[in-house]
Design a protein around this motif. Structure first.
Motif, PDB file in Angstrom:
ATOM      1  N   GLU A  41      39.264  31.781  33.500  1.00  0.00           N
ATOM      2  CA  GLU A  41      40.188  32.845  33.907  1.00  0.00           C
ATOM      3  C   GLU A  41      40.822  33.520  32.698  1.00  0.00           C
ATOM      4  OE1 GLU A  41      42.225  35.244  36.810  1.00  0.00           O
ATOM      5  OE2 GLU A  41      40.266  34.368  36.493  1.00  0.00           O
TER       6      GLU A  41
ATOM      7  N   GLU B 118      48.390  38.771  38.177  1.00  0.00           N
ATOM      8  CA  GLU B 118      48.504  38.625  36.730  1.00  0.00           C
ATOM      9  C   GLU B 118      49.956  38.462  36.297  1.00  0.00           C
ATOM     10  OE1 GLU B 118      44.519  41.216  35.633  1.00  0.00           O
ATOM     11  OE2 GLU B 118      46.488  42.181  35.540  1.00  0.00           O
TER      12      GLU B 118
ATOM     13  N   LEU C 131      40.437  37.435  31.802  1.00  0.00           N
ATOM     14  CA  LEU C 131      41.606  38.297  31.600  1.00  0.00           C
ATOM     15  C   LEU C 131      41.711  38.813  30.170  1.00  0.00           C
ATOM     16  CD1 LEU C 131      44.216  36.288  33.680  1.00  0.00           C
ATOM     17  CD2 LEU C 131      43.176  38.488  34.282  1.00  0.00           C
TER      18      LEU C 131
ATOM     19  N   PRO D  58      49.350  45.361  34.998  1.00  0.00           N
ATOM     20  CA  PRO D  58      49.075  44.022  35.531  1.00  0.00           C
ATOM     21  C   PRO D  58      49.153  44.016  37.064  1.00  0.00           C
ATOM     22  CG  PRO D  58      50.728  43.926  33.796  1.00  0.00           C
ATOM     23  CD  PRO D  58      50.492  45.371  34.100  1.00  0.00           C
TER      24      PRO D  58
END
Length: 75
Positions: free
Chosen positions: A69, A23, A73, A19
């Motif tokens: 988003e 994130e 992700l 990450p």
């Protein structure tokens, strides 16, 4: 008696990279919001904006930008 071994599941088995700092901050902020503010999408949007965590482009969150988003992700 032989020992039974269950299939090992890595909680990050579908992750293709570590990450990013963004994130990680987003995930921790979402956990805080779910704990303190609620689970509805409006709670999440309000929580992100009140904590001044902005979108990757620096804008306040909207329902549309949050959905986009999360899709980006893979969430």
């Amino acid at each position: 008696m032989p020992e039974t071994t269950w299939p090992y599941l890595d909680p990050h088995q579908t992750r293709d990279h570590e990450p990013t700092p963004y994130e990680t901050k987003l995930a921790r902020t979402l956990e805080d919001i779910f704990t303190k503010d609620g689970h509805e999408l409006s709670d999440v949007i309000d929580g992100l904006n009140s904590r001044q965590l902005r979108t990757p482009t620096g804008e306040p969150w909207t329902e549309e930008s949050f959905r986009a988003e999360m899709h980006r992700l893979g969430a």
